[in-house]
Design a protein around this motif. Sequence first.
Motif, PDB file in Angstrom:
ATOM      1  N   SER A   1      26.643 -41.476  79.241  1.00 19.33           N
ATOM      2  CA  SER A   1      26.034 -40.587  78.246  1.00 19.33           C
ATOM      3  C   SER A   1      24.816 -41.205  77.577  1.00 19.33           C
ATOM      4  CB  SER A   1      27.060 -40.231  77.166  1.00 19.33           C
ATOM      5  OG  SER A   1      28.170 -39.573  77.722  1.00 19.33           O
TER       6      SER A   1
ATOM      7  N   GLU B   1      18.722 -35.319  78.557  1.00 19.03           N
ATOM      8  CA  GLU B   1      19.875 -34.432  78.564  1.00 19.03           C
ATOM      9  C   GLU B   1      21.023 -35.028  79.363  1.00 19.03           C
ATOM     10  OE1 GLU B   1      20.348 -31.739  76.907  1.00 19.03           O
ATOM     11  OE2 GLU B   1      18.332 -31.440  76.086  1.00 19.03           O
ATOM     12  N   ASN B   2      22.228 -34.857  78.861  1.00 18.74           N
ATOM     13  CA  ASN B   2      23.416 -35.318  79.564  1.00 18.74           C
ATOM     14  C   ASN B   2      23.757 -34.390  80.724  1.00 18.74           C
ATOM     15  OD1 ASN B   2      24.381 -37.725  78.333  1.00 18.74           O
ATOM     16  ND2 ASN B   2      24.990 -36.541  76.538  1.00 18.74           N
ATOM     17  N   HIS B   3      24.378 -34.935  81.747  1.00 23.74           N
ATOM     18  CA  HIS B   3      24.916 -34.121  82.825  1.00 23.74           C
ATOM     19  C   HIS B   3      26.259 -33.537  82.387  1.00 23.74           C
ATOM     20  CE1 HIS B   3      22.130 -36.818  84.935  1.00 23.74           C
ATOM     21  NE2 HIS B   3      22.095 -35.932  85.910  1.00 23.74           N
ATOM     22  N   ASN B   4      26.571 -32.361  82.880  1.00 18.27           N
ATOM     23  CA  ASN B   4      27.892 -31.784  82.623  1.00 18.27           C
ATOM     24  C   ASN B   4      28.936 -32.534  83.441  1.00 18.27           C
ATOM     25  OD1 ASN B   4      26.985 -29.767  80.870  1.00 18.27           O
ATOM     26  ND2 ASN B   4      26.415 -28.446  82.580  1.00 18.27           N
ATOM     27  N   LYS B   5      30.001 -32.953  82.794  1.00 19.19           N
ATOM     28  CA  LYS B   5      31.047 -33.687  83.503  1.00 19.19           C
ATOM     29  C   LYS B   5      32.075 -32.723  84.075  1.00 19.19           C
ATOM     30  CE  LYS B   5      34.008 -34.597  79.467  1.00 19.19           C
ATOM     31  NZ  LYS B   5      33.279 -34.326  78.249  1.00 19.19           N
ATOM     32  N   SER B   6      32.716 -33.146  85.147  1.00 15.32           N
ATOM     33  CA  SER B   6      33.787 -32.339  85.739  1.00 15.32           C
ATOM     34  C   SER B   6      34.687 -33.254  86.553  1.00 15.32           C
ATOM     35  CB  SER B   6      33.219 -31.234  86.635  1.00 15.32           C
ATOM     36  OG  SER B   6      32.572 -31.787  87.772  1.00 15.32           O
TER      37      SER B   6
END
Length: 290
Positions: free
Chosen positions: A94, A157-162
């Motif tokens: 992050s 910008e942060n990446h969306n986590k999954s």
Amino acid sequence: MINKILKWTSIIIGSLIIFLLIFYTYVYFNTESRINKIYDIQVQNLNIPTDSLSLAKGKHLAEIRACTGCHGTDFSGGQAFADDQSPIGILYSSNITKGKGGINYTDADWIKALRHGLGKDNRSLWFMPSHEIYQISNQDMASLISYVKTRPPVDKENHNKSIKPLGRILTFFNEFPLLPAEKIDHNAVPVDAVTVSVTPEYGKYLAITCTGCHSENFKGAEAHGPGEPPIPDISSTGSLGKWTSDGFVTTLQTGKRPDGKPLNPAMPWKAFNYTHEELNAIYTYLHGLP
């Protein structure tokens, strides 16, 4: 006869598919429950200093406790631990500055994240090695927070986590450290300060950072990815057992083993700016492990 064999084969395959679906459904809801668990914890009250000596110490701690190794020297994050191509999921470090896409943490939020592995919502952070940090002394924790919270803002910008099915299954069997809050003693009482010395005790205090890759007993682990060599044993039973303390220090400062061979490129030795005294303490601890 053939029809009978085909019939029973179909029944067995169908039963297996149903069993796997039931099993994965259980895994899914189990991991979802753990991911969304709200922790009721008492947040420690720490006085966060702002003097230059504390900031300098905090900078050093950020380097040797792997903060800069994951979040970058500017703390804007972006390092991929699992991406679109990974069967585990999507996990990026992050942006922990106050820039666009970053975070806005109070002192209590920082303590919650580092001491308990929790976000502002009291749910476990993902893949944040708080369990390797939470036991550092109050003095070290305060200095670390004083430095990290004052870094210049960076817009990223942060990446969306999954998390994908394989990642859930590995988490279910505790083979993937997705949820650090589960590995922390939330009632632990940290010491106020530690004495810097070339002793096994101080070496152990520092070497906890190594457990993320080399495992909790320092005996090594499987390779991080395809084509990479296994993580080596760094206890006395591994190559380190044949090294001198000077050889160990030189290895961690140059990236070359005593025999002249380079360290595995996956070993982030450049990110660890240990002093000679700290490296000798770590060597003393590791070399004494059975």
